[in-house]
Every structure is written in structure tokens, then in C-alpha cells.
Design an enzyme around this catalytic site. Structure first.
Site, mmCIF file in Angstrom:
data_model
loop_
_atom_site.group_PDB
_atom_site.id
_atom_site.type_symbol
_atom_site.label_atom_id
_atom_site.label_comp_id
_atom_site.label_asym_id
_atom_site.label_seq_id
_atom_site.Cartn_x
_atom_site.Cartn_y
_atom_site.Cartn_z
ATOM 1 N N LEU A 125 35.764 37.267 44.535
ATOM 2 C CA LEU A 125 34.908 37.914 45.309
ATOM 3 C C LEU A 125 33.811 38.508 44.765
ATOM 4 O O LEU A 125 34.084 39.349 43.725
ATOM 5 C CB LEU A 125 35.778 39.348 46.065
ATOM 6 N N HIS A 229 38.337 47.389 36.488
ATOM 7 C CA HIS A 229 36.688 47.373 36.336
ATOM 8 C C HIS A 229 35.975 48.539 37.324
ATOM 9 O O HIS A 229 36.224 48.356 38.282
ATOM 10 C CB HIS A 229 36.306 46.242 35.961
#
Length: 344
Positions: A125, A229
Site C-alpha cells: 500500500l 513507522h
């Protein structure tokens, strides 16, 4: 209009450009032309129904129909771990106890695991930073779930998504530096690259097979276990809003969390419905933001919109119908784009 469609060979250059923007730690979209070409060809064999289950995968692009520019990419793997082992760490507990000494301790541990073998996987993605606005991210991510709802027989009963773990702009991963580097004299960026080009199992087979005590890791490494992240936080929130959850599995390299769910428990799957298309020249008057996809396997298309919906029909503008490659009388599958909305 933003449209989801299957990847094509002509998308190679656009996807290569997207790959240069991902950064270290984005394992499934590497800046490697040969690996990308091989993957596109594998996806095309899947849509041509010529790939065995162990190789089946789907790659979609998000296209701005006004400019023809490819601005995003997302994917699904039909069944992971069938051609080579699929590894991650299961976060568990070992108990050390002595009744005589009155000692009882619980030690968090990492167990090398193949538990997700055969599951389907959401992957790859990525949305161009210039297009990270409006509903583009929701369309890109959730269109995969609508595709699964439409062709559920092609996927496993359970679905996972590996989330990108914590690393900085220089490719420094606290978890890798404290664990992986002890077994491999390479940087995290190199390990990430090898994983992305299909050598994850080779690296994993050299990792220790016995349980690893989390308390032996540094404070910095322990702090990032099951954390994502910063750029991955929106993607995680979207998947969690659809019913996916962290169940105690993390990546063996950066300790990013694995989200999972039974396919039938996913919101888009549960709430999706079918309607017959009616084309109208009137402006859309619906109040619900919908995710809309056709029911063509190889010619899949998905968009968002606020169409008028009746118990049997969906009223699409000519532009929407053209984007979906449907005509009056065809059937489409739709679901509310957001969790707080309902079709009826």
C-alpha cells in the site's frame, strides 16, 4: 475521478517512480526493475487464471482519470508461505518459577513462527505524497477488501497485513541493530532489500530458532516492538477501523506489527451489498460515501461516490459508469466507505 484498476504492463515506469519514494523499510515495493517486472507478470498470470495458488497475487493501481497518472498502488497475496516458509515472531511469555525459593517471573519472549502459512495478505500500500488528501487513502486501502468481498472464494478465511516497523530516514532500525545485526553483518536497508526481492526465508533460516528474551534487548529496541513507522500510522488506523487487530506477531527484521482478521469479520465484507446499475444524468443526491466496485474479475474497477441508492438499484452518473466499465442492468457491489455510515 480516482479509479482503482488492475496493474498493466504499461504501468511499469509509473510504479518504478512510486518505488523511489517509499524509503527504507517498505519491503514489498523495492526500487528494483527486474523484481518489479517479475511481480507484474505474476499478477497478470493470476488474472489470466494461469498461476497456481502459491503464486497467486493481485496488484492494483490508483489512477487519476483526468490526467491518466498512476498515483498509488496496493496489493493482495492469495496464500502466503506455500512456496517458501513465511516467518515472523510471535510475542509470547516464558515463566520461570521455583516454589522452594518463592520465585515466579514472567519473561516476554520472541518465538520464530510460521503460524500464518496459507493466510491471505494485504500488502504494497503506497500513495504518492501529493495525493494524500480527501478519500484517496481510504479508496486505495479499502478497495482490496471490496475485491475480496466480491471474489471471496479466491482467498483464505483469514487475512493479515504486515505493517512497516520503526526506522529513520537513514535506514536505522533499532530492532535490527540490536538483534538482526548480531547474525548478519549487513545494514537494515540491505536486509530490507533482500526481503523485498524474495530472499526473506533465506535470511530467516539463519536466525536463531530458540526463544529470544525481550529483556535482553536494549530499551530502544524493546520500545519499537509492535510499533509502526510514522508514515504507516494512517494505514494502520484504516485497517483497524475495518476490524483488523494486532494479535501478538511482529516482523523478524523491524518488529513492525502484523494485523489480522477473519475475512467474514471485516466491516466492508459484512456490510457490502449488490445493486443493479441505473444510469442517470442527474447529479448524485446520496448522503452516504460509498465504495463501489464492478463484478468483473480481470476487468475490476472501483471508485468512491455519493450515489442515490434504492433497495434494488444504484443510480450512477455516466462518468461513474464509464469509470467502472458498467452499463444499465449490470450489478455492482458497494459498501459504506466509513465505519459510521450504513447503507440502510
Amino acid at each position: 475521478m480516482m479509479v482503482i484498476r488492475p496493474v498493466a504492463r504499461s504501468d511499469r515506469n509509473a510504479i518504478t517512480e512510486l518505488a523511489t519514494k517509499t524509503g527504507v523499510g517498505f519491503t514489498s515495493l523495492q526500487d528494483d526493475e527486474s523484481q518489479l517486472n517479475d511481480r507484474i507478470e505474476r499478477m497478470l498470470r493470476t488474472w489470466d487464471q494461469q498461476a497456481p495458488l502459491s503464486e497467486q497475487g493481485y496488484l492494483f493501481v490508483l489512477e487519476d482519470s483526468d490526467s491518466g497518472k498512476v498515483v498509488g498502488i496496493c496489493g493482495i497475496e492469495a496464500a502466503i508461505g506455500l512456496s517458501e516458509p513465511w516467518y515472523n515472531y510471535r510475542v509470547g511469555t516464558l515463566v520461570h518459577a521455583s516454589k522452594e525459593l518463592d520465585v515466579y517471573t514472567q519473561m516476554p519472549t520472541l518465538f520464530l513462527s510460521n503460524d500464518h502459512t496459507g493466510y491471505s495478505e494485504l500488502c504494497t500500500l503506497f500513495l504518492d505524497p501529493q495525493y494524500r488528501h480527501g478519500k484517496n487513502g481510504h479508496l486505495l486501502s479499502k478497495s482490496r477488501l471490496l475485491f475480496i468481498a466480491t471474489f471471496q472464494e479466491r482467498f483464505a478465511d483469514k487475512l493479515i497485513a504486515e505493517m512497516r516497523g520503526v526506522s529513520d530516514e537513514h535506514g536505522h532500525s533499532p530492532f535490527w541493530e540490536n538483534l538482526g545485526r548480531h547474525f548478519f553483518a549487513i545494514d537494515f536497508a540491505h536486509a530490507d532489500y533482500l526481503t523485498g526481492v524474495g530472499q526473506k526465508s533465506f535470511i530467516a533460516e539463519l536466525m536463531p530458532k530458540h526463544p529470544l528474551y525481550v529483556d535482553f534487548l536494549s530499551d530502544e529496541a524493546r520500545a519499537v516492538i509492535a510499533q509502526v513507522h510514522p508514515n504507516t500510522i494512517p494505514a494502520r488506523k484504516i485497517l483497524e477501523s475495518e476490524g483488523m487487530r494486532y494479535e501478538g506477531y511482529v516482523d523478524i527484521f523491524d518488529a513492525g506489527p502484523t494485523l489480522e482478521a477473519y475475512v467474514n469479520d471485516l466491516r466492508v465484507v459484512r456490510k457490502s451489498q449488490t445493486r443493479t446499475v441505473e444510469i442517470t444524468s442527474a447529479e448524485p443526491t446520496g448522503e452516504i460515501h460509498c465504495l463501489i466496485g464492478n463484478e468483473s474479475f480481470a476487468g475490476y474497477r472501483a471508485i468512491t461516490g455519493t450515489p442515490e441508492i434504492t433497495e434494488s438499484h444504484i443510480l450512477l452518473t455516466r462518468e461513474q459508469a464509464q469509470a467502472l466499465h458498467v452499463t444499465s442492468g449490470d450489478t455492482v457491489r458497494l459498501a459504506p466507505l466509513f465505519a459510521q455510515e450504513n447503507l440502510s
